[in-house]
Write a protein that holds these residues in place. Sequence first.
Motif, mmCIF file in Angstrom:
data_model
loop_
_atom_site.group_PDB
_atom_site.id
_atom_site.type_symbol
_atom_site.label_atom_id
_atom_site.label_comp_id
_atom_site.label_asym_id
_atom_site.label_seq_id
_atom_site.Cartn_x
_atom_site.Cartn_y
_atom_site.Cartn_z
ATOM 1 N N LEU A 38 0.897 -1.146 0.033
ATOM 2 C CA LEU A 38 -0.047 -0.054 0.139
ATOM 3 C C LEU A 38 0.825 1.271 0.044
ATOM 4 O O LEU A 38 1.784 1.420 0.728
ATOM 5 C CB LEU A 38 -0.988 0.150 1.144
ATOM 6 N N VAL A 57 -8.727 -4.423 -0.055
ATOM 7 C CA VAL A 57 -8.024 -3.179 -0.301
ATOM 8 C C VAL A 57 -7.031 -3.450 -1.367
ATOM 9 O O VAL A 57 -7.185 -2.579 -2.488
ATOM 10 C CB VAL A 57 -7.458 -2.686 0.780
ATOM 11 N N VAL A 80 -2.362 6.085 1.017
ATOM 12 C CA VAL A 80 -3.522 5.065 1.156
ATOM 13 C C VAL A 80 -3.603 4.722 3.051
ATOM 14 O O VAL A 80 -4.525 4.938 3.499
ATOM 15 C CB VAL A 80 -3.534 3.937 0.284
ATOM 16 N N ALA A 108 -6.240 5.385 5.530
ATOM 17 C CA ALA A 108 -6.807 4.256 6.482
ATOM 18 C C ALA A 108 -6.594 4.533 7.859
ATOM 19 O O ALA A 108 -7.679 4.554 8.804
ATOM 20 C CB ALA A 108 -6.267 3.139 6.099
ATOM 21 N N TRP A 115 -9.010 -3.937 -4.484
ATOM 22 C CA TRP A 115 -9.649 -2.420 -4.936
ATOM 23 C C TRP A 115 -8.861 -1.651 -5.732
ATOM 24 O O TRP A 115 -9.138 -1.173 -6.734
ATOM 25 C CB TRP A 115 -10.448 -1.987 -3.842
#
Length: 148
Positions: free
Chosen positions: A78, A138, A82, A86, A141
């Motif tokens: 990630l 995630v 992001v 989060a 996505w």
Amino acid sequence: MTQPPHDEPTASSPEELREQVEQTRTELGETVEALATKTDVKARTQEKAGELKEQAALKAGELKVKAADLAHQAQDQLPAPVKDKAAKAAEQAWAKAPQAGQLWQEKAPEPVRQKTTQGAQLARDNRKVLLAAAGVAVVVWLACRRKG
């Protein structure tokens, strides 16, 4: 009376005959016990259920480990923005949780609250799996978002 089997010699003394009778009784008892075990469907079913439960527990453990590995891989991949978003979303959720909980206690019917409590306990008991699944979601996505 019956004749002795051809493969076994007859007893030469009363003592030897008693030993042969006792040995035959022992063998017969073992045979009856083995047959009784085979015909005890309930016990065999319970034994098989126990084996299947054990196998399922092992498989669940393997899946938990695999899900945790995937979650760690997802977290490693990630991007920082992001992760920051989060973290902020998590902070906001923790800040709003007590208010939402209080509102829920006031408004929700009792059977719904009980089911929710059971679901929450199940989620707490399986926290790692849920976090791993969320991490995988995630990643999927993000992958779909980059392609599209």
